[in-house]
Design an enzyme around this catalytic site. Structure first.
Site, short mmCIF file in Angstrom:
data_model
loop_
_atom_site.label_atom_id
_atom_site.label_comp_id
_atom_site.label_asym_id
_atom_site.label_seq_id
_atom_site.Cartn_x
_atom_site.Cartn_y
_atom_site.Cartn_z
N CYS A 62 45.04 -54.77 52.01
CA CYS A 62 46.16 -53.89 51.67
C CYS A 62 45.69 -52.43 51.61
O CYS A 62 45.42 -51.82 52.63
CB CYS A 62 46.83 -54.35 50.37
SG CYS A 62 48.49 -53.68 50.12
N TYR A 63 45.55 -51.85 50.41
CA TYR A 63 45.05 -50.47 50.31
C TYR A 63 43.69 -50.37 51.00
O TYR A 63 43.39 -49.36 51.64
CB TYR A 63 44.93 -50.06 48.85
CG TYR A 63 44.43 -48.65 48.64
CD1 TYR A 63 45.31 -47.57 48.60
CD2 TYR A 63 43.06 -48.39 48.47
CE1 TYR A 63 44.85 -46.27 48.42
CE2 TYR A 63 42.60 -47.11 48.29
CZ TYR A 63 43.49 -46.03 48.26
OH TYR A 63 43.03 -44.75 48.08
N HIS A 114 48.09 -59.97 51.23
CA HIS A 114 47.18 -60.46 50.19
C HIS A 114 46.87 -61.93 50.45
O HIS A 114 47.62 -62.83 50.06
CB HIS A 114 47.79 -60.27 48.81
CG HIS A 114 47.85 -58.84 48.37
ND1 HIS A 114 46.81 -58.21 47.74
CD2 HIS A 114 48.83 -57.91 48.51
CE1 HIS A 114 47.13 -56.95 47.49
NE2 HIS A 114 48.36 -56.75 47.95
N GLU A 152 44.68 -63.64 49.03
CA GLU A 152 44.27 -64.28 47.77
C GLU A 152 45.43 -64.89 47.00
O GLU A 152 45.23 -65.72 46.09
CB GLU A 152 43.53 -63.29 46.88
CG GLU A 152 44.36 -62.15 46.32
CD GLU A 152 44.49 -60.94 47.22
OE1 GLU A 152 44.81 -59.85 46.73
OE2 GLU A 152 44.29 -61.10 48.45
N ASP A 185 37.75 -71.04 24.72
CA ASP A 185 36.77 -69.98 24.98
C ASP A 185 35.72 -69.88 23.87
O ASP A 185 34.52 -69.86 24.15
CB ASP A 185 37.48 -68.63 25.15
CG ASP A 185 38.53 -68.67 26.25
OD1 ASP A 185 38.39 -69.50 27.17
OD2 ASP A 185 39.49 -67.90 26.18
N LYS A 215 39.08 -68.74 33.32
CA LYS A 215 39.36 -69.85 32.41
C LYS A 215 38.90 -71.20 32.96
O LYS A 215 38.30 -72.00 32.23
CB LYS A 215 40.86 -69.89 32.11
CG LYS A 215 41.29 -71.02 31.20
CD LYS A 215 40.80 -70.85 29.77
CE LYS A 215 41.59 -69.76 29.06
NZ LYS A 215 41.25 -69.70 27.61
#
Length: 513
Positions: free
Chosen positions: A83-84, A170, A172, A228, A369
């Site tokens: 993209c950018y 994108h 991803e 976590d 996570k």
């Protein structure tokens, strides 16, 4: 890290961390760094195989646009602009980017102009991709060719000699149907990466780092009972044993019977120093009158540190404060020097005071996570703990919208317990990624029996996600929701209306605050 093969230069896209997660999911370690690094900075990464330039909110033709050291293109490693990133490559190699007549946002079809490109190996012509841009390429950069297009823009470019690639979409994002395959092509066919990112290797390396960092000093860790902090505790304990003391702070912002359940479970499963400190009234006091989410998060963080400082004095001076901080916490707090906009301050990141009396020990800081859960399983932590839904560090402090009081927390605890208990009973708990109840700062008129009521509204929230950077609402069965609502209304004093939040992330966040 010595095993960093992919560097992602961050230009401020909210998808940047998702991009890193996708690469790591392919067993290649990717690190996100600020865009303004020099060639000399990147040469320190001895195992570097490729560079990815992220997306971002800027326009490359503006005077204040973010740019990079052009010498990075002389590192002799493949480069992919997203993209950018593609627009920046275009601008730096003499092409032209301009404001488009209309923004291209959402799903689009990708039409391949060069099926021989390694980037599009095994990619179907017309495959769906995710676009998010208002600018478009109007003149190709020197030495590049167009290798794909959408209905309204140049969608991909390539300079095969220099091994520089650009994609306007994108890859991803899960909406890009074959995005993972494109990333695989870039990582393995173009960049020749090795699959060497494994949790077992991370654990052994991190244990050695913790030992060297801590030495003979004492460490205290804020234990919440969540995934976590549990994994951080187990990892640190494996490294330094009884030098670690876990402190479970009952803030009054925990779930129903949480303190007792956590203490019972940890005493059964672990050989650790664990101490329970009940300071709930202190937290209610510091939250009095606060309604802004950021103010609440920072007040909670400040109070946590005060509690730990006091406990450290009793321990004759612990040097390190350990936390279960993970990568999304850091990203959303925007505390890492990157250019991404702050979404919310996490109490263990953005809420820490400048004059912190401890050295921080955050062994999970670079993990997502699902990676944290994988580490937990490698360490032998029971599934009962590993599979728990995430619980925010500020606890119910950010699930009571507006001012936080004990009465409101008590109402919320009961409603949340009913929702979660029903999910477990219906075998739905492990089918969703995160579920909880939020208490709204709104009262509505209702009728119970023959009486008028004027009570609180609570919102049920359940989402499904891979990495907690994006999420969709769970389509829970209507009969199930009807049962939960009926139980909450009949059993929880102070609530007469229940709503179900179906907002995705983005545009919403998972938590309401």
């Amino acid at each position: 890290m010595s095993n960093t093969q992919i560097l992602i230069l961050d230009f401020g896209s909210q998808y940047t961390q998702l991009l890193a997660r996708r690469v790591r999911n392919l067993n290649v370690y990717a690190e996100v760094i600020p865009f303004d690094k020099t060639k000399a900075d990147l040469e320190k990464y001895i195992n570097l195989k490729a560079i990815i330039l992220s997306g971002g909110p800027n326009s490359v033709y503006l005077s204040e646009a973010y740019t990079i050291d052009k010498e990075l293109f002389n590192l002799n490693v493949p480069i992919l602009g997203v993209c950018y990133g593609m627009q920046l490559i275009t601008e730096m190699f003499g092409g032209k980017v301009e404001l488009a007549d209309s923004q291209e946002f959402g799903k689009a079809s990708l039409f391949l102009d060069d099926t021989s490109s390694l980037l599009f190996k095994n990619i179907s012509d017309g495959t769906q991709v995710w676009m998010s841009h208002a600018d478009h390429l109007t003149q190709l950069p020197q030495g590049f060719k167009q290798i794909a297009h959408s209905d309204s823009s140049v969608a991909a470019i390539e300079n095969s000699e220099k091994q520089i690639y650009g994609i306007q979409f994108h890859a991803e994002v899960t909406h890009s149907e074959q995005g993972t395959q494109m990333l695989e092509n870039f990582l393995f066919d173009i960049s020749k990466c090795q699959k060497d990112w494994e949790m077992s290797e991370f654990i052994s390396s991190k244990i050695e780092t913790i030992k060297k960092t801590v030495g003979d000093e004492q460490v205290i860790l804020g234990l919440s009972g969540g995934v976590d902090s549990s994994v951080a505790a187990a990892l640190i304990s494996k490294a330094i044993g009884k030098q670690l003391t876990c402190i479970l702070v009952d803030t009054g912002l925990l779930r129903k019977d949480e303190a007792k359940k956590v203490m019972d479970l940890y005493n059964k499963e672990f050989d650790m120093n664990i101490k329970l400190v009940d300071v709930s009234q202190d937290f209610y006091n510091v939250l009095e009158g606060l309604t802004d989410p950021e103010d609440k998060r920072k007040a909670i963080g400040k109070k946590f540190i005060e509690v730990f400082t006091e406990q450290a004095r009793e321990m004759k001076g612990a040097k390190f404060l350990a936390q279960g901080t993970i990568y999304p916490d850091v990203i959303e707090s925007s505390s890492n020097g990157h250019v991404s906009k702050t979404i919310k301050s996490h109490h263990n990141v953005g809420g820490l005071p400048d004059d912190l009396k401890f050295e921080l020990l955050e062994p999970l800081r670079d993990l997502f996570k699902d990676e944290v859960r994988a580490v937990g399983r490698e360490l032998g932590i029971p599934d009962l703990m590993i599979d728990r839904h995430p619980f925010p560090g500020p606890g119910l402090g950010v699930r009571v919208i507006g001012e936080v009081t004990k009465d409101k927390c008590d109402i919320l605890r009961e409603a949340d317990d009913i929702f979660i208990s029903n999910l477990i009973e219906a075998n739905l708990y492990n089918e969703v990624s995160q579920a909880f109840v939020t208490l709204l700062p709104v009262k509505t008129v209702g009728v119970m029996g023959d009486n008028r009521t004027y009570d609180y509204v609570v919102a049920l929230r359940s989402v499904n996600t891979i990495d907690f950077m994006t999420a969709t609402s769970t389509h829970l069965p209507w009969e199930f929701l009807d049962k939960v609502v009926n139980e909450i209304i009949n059993r929880v004093d102070g609530v007469n209306r229940v709503v179900y939040d179906i907002t995705s992330k983005p545009p919403g966040t998972i938590e309401w605050e």
